[in-house]
Scaffold this active site. Structure first.
Site, PDB file in Angstrom:
ATOM      1  N   LYS A  45       1.084  -0.946  -0.397  1.00 53.74           N
ATOM      2  CA  LYS A  45       0.086   0.327   0.400  1.00 53.74           C
ATOM      3  C   LYS A  45       0.654   1.172  -0.501  1.00 53.74           C
ATOM      4  CE  LYS A  45       1.051   1.507   4.685  1.00 53.74           C
ATOM      5  NZ  LYS A  45       1.395   2.564   4.465  1.00 53.74           N
ATOM      6  N   ASP A  74      -2.031  -0.880  10.625  1.00 55.42           N
ATOM      7  CA  ASP A  74      -2.080  -1.260   9.070  1.00 55.42           C
ATOM      8  C   ASP A  74      -2.857  -2.281   8.268  1.00 55.42           C
ATOM      9  OD1 ASP A  74      -0.780   1.415   8.478  1.00 55.42           O
ATOM     10  OD2 ASP A  74       0.498   1.022   8.025  1.00 55.42           O
TER      11      ASP A  74
HETATM   12  O1  C5P Z   1       0.082  -0.420  15.259  1.00 50.47           O
HETATM   13  P1  C5P Z   1       1.271  -0.788  14.780  1.00 50.47           P
HETATM   14  O2  C5P Z   1       1.556  -2.158  15.991  1.00 50.47           O
HETATM   15  O3  C5P Z   1       1.413  -0.800  13.558  1.00 50.47           O
HETATM   16  O4  C5P Z   1       2.194   0.440  15.811  1.00 50.47           O
HETATM   17  C1  C5P Z   1       4.062   0.322  15.744  1.00 50.47           C
HETATM   18  C2  C5P Z   1       4.139   1.707  16.718  1.00 50.47           C
HETATM   19  O5  C5P Z   1       3.827   2.558  15.936  1.00 50.47           O
HETATM   20  C3  C5P Z   1       2.977   1.660  17.891  1.00 50.47           C
HETATM   21  O6  C5P Z   1       3.328   0.791  19.015  1.00 50.47           O
HETATM   22  C4  C5P Z   1       2.961   3.309  18.274  1.00 50.47           C
HETATM   23  O7  C5P Z   1       4.119   3.598  18.881  1.00 50.47           O
HETATM   24  C5  C5P Z   1       3.472   4.060  17.057  1.00 50.47           C
HETATM   25  N1  C5P Z   1       1.895   4.083  15.878  1.00 50.47           N
HETATM   26  C6  C5P Z   1       1.263   5.055  16.562  1.00 50.47           C
HETATM   27  N2  C5P Z   1       0.421   5.710  15.934  1.00 50.47           N
HETATM   28  C7  C5P Z   1      -0.464   5.234  15.659  1.00 50.47           C
HETATM   29  C8  C5P Z   1       0.295   3.751  14.922  1.00 50.47           C
HETATM   30  C9  C5P Z   1       2.012   3.738  15.188  1.00 50.47           C
HETATM   31  O8  C5P Z   1       2.020   6.313  17.262  1.00 50.47           O
HETATM   32  N3  C5P Z   1      -1.282   5.584  14.969  1.00 50.47           N
END
Ligand code: C5P
Length: 351
Positions: free
Chosen positions: A10, A149
């Site tokens: 994406k 994501d």
């Molecule tokens: O949800 P995901 O595992 O992809 O997120 C990885 C890290 O990115 C989270 O632990 C957080 O630190 C950060 N993040 C965030 N805000 C989001 C998505 C991710 O701060 N909307």
């Protein structure tokens, strides 16, 4: 019979980030767009008295244990289905790891789709559990647990993402356009990019209220621009809405991205922090954009937190010219196209 699944990349057609939240995440408003570019995930599953998962990959950077998103997704899905199975997953990596292209999240969805197909073949009970509407909504909840994501890949095409990116809504698809993905050698850590964003917010005094207002306004702008301006698939690009290889856009020599004015205001907030850390990425965006030239991109941007960048082009010639500029500068790149929702699902399973 193993099930082979395309696991698509994406890009973010725009990404607005809010102030940090008490739960450690950030509110955001984004438009995701799936691409033809993909990894291939192969799944084999057999009913068993206990669950075992075995992961392999052609890329040494892919974790082969429970840290892997595909592993997490399969484990959670089996738990929710009340099924036990011996599962083998092979991830054939073609997309960059830590690239901002959602590759790990797409691998999770591909593993789930592969598991469902395998269980469908294996037993009738699992098949009926999988077909229920409640399962379809639960798999989105599982996806959100695995990563912000992930749920977008359960929709595909052009997708609005809000909250922390996991709350997703299908948007009318944009007509397929050519896309050049630049794959710089540097990797960008998403959590670090968010921390850099926090520092910027506090330096600029962005309050939680102001950031909520900004994101709400952005969501409304996206929803109305896409709903009002993007023709239904088929109106702009032939009856299937899909281009065959080598074909350029039929109809008006203009993309909805330009016609609706979207490309004049969409931007990725991560560029403000990531380009400061990695000035070479700003230069790659300049090469992709070729602003003010006859070969200019419809839109060029960092994808997610990077390090991948992309340029969108109305015709193949402009895209190939962008590739030549990148190659001359020693930047790895790939030519692909944006992938509408119907085609995303129709071609997900490989024969
Ligand atoms: O949800 P995901 O595992 O992809 O997120 C990885 C890290 O990115 C989270 O632990 C957080 O630190 C950060 N993040 C965030 N805000 C989001 C998505 C991710 O701060 N909307």
């Amino acid at each position: 019979m193993p099930t082979k699944v395309r696991s698509h990349a994406k890009i973010n057609l725009g990404l607005g980030i809010g102030a940090p939240r008490p739960d450690g995440f950030h509110a955001l408003t984004t438009v995701y767009q799936t691409l033809e570019l993909h990894d291939v995930v192969t799944v084999t599953a057999r009913r068993a008295t206990g669950t075992t998962i075995r992961l392999t990959s052609n890329d040494a950077r892919v974790p082969l244990d429970s840290r892997n998103t595909a592993w997490k997704m399969v484990e959670l899905a089996l738990g929710m289905l009340g099924a036990k199975a011996e599962v083998e997953i092979h991830i054939d990596k073609r997309l960059p790891v830590q690239g901002g292209l959602g590759a790990g999240s797409a691998n999770a969805v591909a593993a789930l789709v592969g598991l469902e197909a395998e269980l469908n073949q294996a037993t009738r009970e699992s098949a009926s559990a999988i077909r229920t509407a409640s399962w379809l909504s639960r798999r989105t909840a599982i996806g959100a647990k695995v990563g912000s994501d992930v749920p977008l890949f359960l929709i595909g095409g052009t997708v609005l993402g809000v909250d922390r990116g996991q709350e997703v809504y299908p948007l009318p698809d944009i007509e397929p356009v050519w896309c050049v993905v630049a794959k710089p050698a540097v990797g960008v850590s998403t959590p670090q990019a968010f921390r850099d964003w926090d520092a910027l917010c506090s330096a600029e005094g962005l309050t939680a209220e102001a950031s909520t207002d900004k994101l709400n306004e952005l969501s409304r702008a996206y929803a109305s621009a896409f709903a009002g301006g993007i023709p239904r698939v088929g109106q702009g690009a032939g009856s299937s809405g899909v281009l065959s290889v080598g074909e350029d856009l039929a109809g008006p020599q203009e993309s909805a991205l330009v016609r609706t004015g979207i490309s004049s205001w969409i931007q990725n907030d991560f560029e403000r922090v990531v380009f400061r850390q990695h000035p070479s990425l700003a230069e790659i965006k300049r090469l992709l954009a070729a602003s003010g030239t006859p070969e200019a991109a419809l839109h060029a941007s960092l994808s997610g937190s990077g390090s991948a960048l992309f340029g969108l082009y109305l015709n193949r010639g402009d895209a190939e010219a962008a590739q030549a500029r990148l190659t001359a500068a020693g930047v790895e790149n790939e030519l692909t196209r944006t992938l509408p929702r119907q085609k995303y699902w129709d071609e997900m399973l490989l024969p």
